[in-house]
Design an enzyme around this catalytic site. Structure first.
Site, PDB file in Angstrom:
ATOM      1  N   GLY A  15      91.693  10.981  24.299  1.00  0.00           N
ATOM      2  CA  GLY A  15      92.251  11.723  23.382  1.00  0.00           C
ATOM      3  C   GLY A  15      91.683  11.877  21.647  1.00  0.00           C
ATOM      4  O   GLY A  15      92.263  12.344  20.816  1.00  0.00           O
ATOM      5  N   SER A  16      90.309  11.444  21.575  1.00  0.00           N
ATOM      6  CA  SER A  16      89.757  11.358  20.278  1.00  0.00           C
ATOM      7  C   SER A  16      89.344  12.879  19.585  1.00  0.00           C
ATOM      8  O   SER A  16      89.739  12.971  18.502  1.00  0.00           O
ATOM      9  CB  SER A  16      88.551  10.538  20.270  1.00  0.00           C
ATOM     10  N   ASN A  17      89.504  13.675  20.540  1.00  0.00           N
ATOM     11  CA  ASN A  17      88.970  15.119  20.298  1.00  0.00           C
ATOM     12  C   ASN A  17      90.392  15.683  19.746  1.00  0.00           C
ATOM     13  O   ASN A  17      90.629  16.162  18.739  1.00  0.00           O
ATOM     14  CB  ASN A  17      88.471  16.025  21.293  1.00  0.00           C
ATOM     15  N   ARG A  94      89.928  18.160  34.794  1.00  0.00           N
ATOM     16  CA  ARG A  94      89.884  18.965  36.033  1.00  0.00           C
ATOM     17  C   ARG A  94      89.261  20.224  35.952  1.00  0.00           C
ATOM     18  O   ARG A  94      89.415  20.860  34.944  1.00  0.00           O
ATOM     19  CB  ARG A  94      91.518  19.101  36.259  1.00  0.00           C
ATOM     20  N   ILE A  95      88.701  20.628  37.008  1.00  0.00           N
ATOM     21  CA  ILE A  95      88.214  21.972  37.112  1.00  0.00           C
ATOM     22  C   ILE A  95      89.230  22.719  37.446  1.00  0.00           C
ATOM     23  O   ILE A  95      90.189  22.551  38.217  1.00  0.00           O
ATOM     24  CB  ILE A  95      87.032  21.876  38.490  1.00  0.00           C
ATOM     25  N   ASN A 110      86.633  25.100  25.321  1.00  0.00           N
ATOM     26  CA  ASN A 110      86.399  23.796  25.804  1.00  0.00           C
ATOM     27  C   ASN A 110      85.262  22.966  25.021  1.00  0.00           C
ATOM     28  O   ASN A 110      84.376  23.725  24.399  1.00  0.00           O
ATOM     29  CB  ASN A 110      85.880  23.764  27.247  1.00  0.00           C
ATOM     30  N   HIS A 112      82.283  20.392  25.171  1.00  0.00           N
ATOM     31  CA  HIS A 112      81.586  19.917  26.455  1.00  0.00           C
ATOM     32  C   HIS A 112      80.285  18.985  25.756  1.00  0.00           C
ATOM     33  O   HIS A 112      79.701  19.465  24.743  1.00  0.00           O
ATOM     34  CB  HIS A 112      80.980  20.621  27.276  1.00  0.00           C
ATOM     35  N   THR A 144      85.204  30.355  30.953  1.00  0.00           N
ATOM     36  CA  THR A 144      85.305  31.405  31.841  1.00  0.00           C
ATOM     37  C   THR A 144      85.146  30.740  33.274  1.00  0.00           C
ATOM     38  O   THR A 144      85.171  29.421  33.164  1.00  0.00           O
ATOM     39  CB  THR A 144      83.803  32.184  31.758  1.00  0.00           C
ATOM     40  N   GLU A 146      83.040  30.173  35.594  1.00  0.00           N
ATOM     41  CA  GLU A 146      81.948  29.441  35.761  1.00  0.00           C
ATOM     42  C   GLU A 146      81.978  27.894  34.862  1.00  0.00           C
ATOM     43  O   GLU A 146      82.325  28.194  33.788  1.00  0.00           O
ATOM     44  CB  GLU A 146      80.911  29.954  35.480  1.00  0.00           C
TER      45      GLU A 146
HETATM   46  C1  GRF Z   1      84.518  13.978  25.390  1.00  0.00           C
HETATM   47  O1  GRF Z   1      83.278  13.497  25.163  1.00  0.00           O
HETATM   48  C2  GRF Z   1      84.519  15.460  26.027  1.00  0.00           C
HETATM   49  O2  GRF Z   1      83.600  16.352  25.590  1.00  0.00           O
HETATM   50  C3  GRF Z   1      84.377  15.271  27.335  1.00  0.00           C
HETATM   51  O3  GRF Z   1      85.224  14.084  27.781  1.00  0.00           O
HETATM   52  C4  GRF Z   1      85.251  13.379  26.578  1.00  0.00           C
HETATM   53  C5  GRF Z   1      86.762  13.197  26.070  1.00  0.00           C
HETATM   54  O4  GRF Z   1      86.997  12.563  24.915  1.00  0.00           O
HETATM   55  N1  GRF Z   1      84.898  16.343  28.342  1.00  0.00           N
HETATM   56  P1  GRF Z   1      88.334  12.249  24.258  1.00  0.00           P
HETATM   57  O5  GRF Z   1      89.490  12.372  25.457  1.00  0.00           O
HETATM   58  O6  GRF Z   1      88.598  13.424  23.445  1.00  0.00           O
HETATM   59  O7  GRF Z   1      88.148  11.065  23.367  1.00  0.00           O
END
Ligand code: GRF
Length: 222
Positions: A15-17, A94-95, A110, A112, A144, A146
């Protein structure tokens, strides 16, 4: 004063984002209201901070459902109860089926950890190293059907350094994720960013042909 945009955030782990989003809100830089944080994993560490802040945290455990369809049906009902204007996948692992993604068309972002369209999917950093790349980075994109293939909005680049392993590279990329995800959410909340009916991104009303690039140390992209 902009009315805060209602947002639901999906996570799977650390959960750092999400924390970067919460920090930006606390700093008054992000006009959004987090209506709920939903994790598909009950043990996600990222549920702790929003819970401490008194935000709504919910687990929809994919392992409890017989099929992806059954899981996504409950996930969608859970999300929609909060009437979000934007859904943010912040490390959600999850996809998602096309039907689910289409339901939120133009209102899912998202993050990435690569310079999309290069290296979609999992195990990104090791694949970047194995390919001998000199540069990597992070991308915010509209989702999207894809996987990791929706139009890119904002990127930040990092060098790949001699002696890097996947952990070191991931750490350097993650710092950039924390810069660009709140920024793209802010643009969306301010009404500057849209996915148009033809599947193209518009930014301030003009087509965004290429993702914007946030350079090191810059407050705004070039
Ligand atoms: C991040 O690198 C994100 O881009 C990827 O998984 C990681 C999740 O990190 N999809 P966090 O849970 O937000 O710390």
């Amino acid at each position: 004063m902009i009315t805060p945009l209602p947002v639901v955030v999906l996570i799977s782990g650390r959960g750092s984002n999400l924390e970067a989003i919460l920090d930006a809100i606390a700093d008054g830089e992000l006009p959004v209201e987090i209506r709920a944080v939903i994790s598909n994993r009950p043990d996600a560490a990222g549920l702790q901070r929003p819970a401490l802040l008194g935000l709504r945290t919910i687990v929809v455990n994919h392992a409890c459902y017989a099929s992806r369809c059954a899981f996504e049906s409950v996930l969608q009902t859970t999300i929609d109860a909060f009437e979000p204007g934007l859904l943010v996948l912040a490390g959600f692992m999850r996809i998602l089926a096309p039907e689910f993604v289409t339901h939120y068309r133009g209102r899912i972002l998202n993050i990435h950890p690569s310079l999309l369209p290069e290296f979609p999917g999992l195990n990104t950093h090791q694949r970047v190293l194995d390919a001998g790349k000199r540069e990597s980075g992070a991308t915010v994109h509209f989702v999207t059907p894809e996987m990791d293939g929706g139009p890119a909005i904002l990127q930040a680049r990092v060098p790949v350094l001699a002696g890097d392993d996947a952990t070191l590279l991931a750490r350097r990329v993650l710092e950039q994720e924390h810069r660009i995800l709140p920024m793209a959410i802010r643009w969306y909340a301010e009404g500057r960013l849209r996915l148009d009916a033809t599947g193209h991104v518009t930014f301030d009303g003009a087509p965004l042909e290429q993702p914007r690039i946030l350079l090191p140390g810059a407050r705004e992209p070039s």
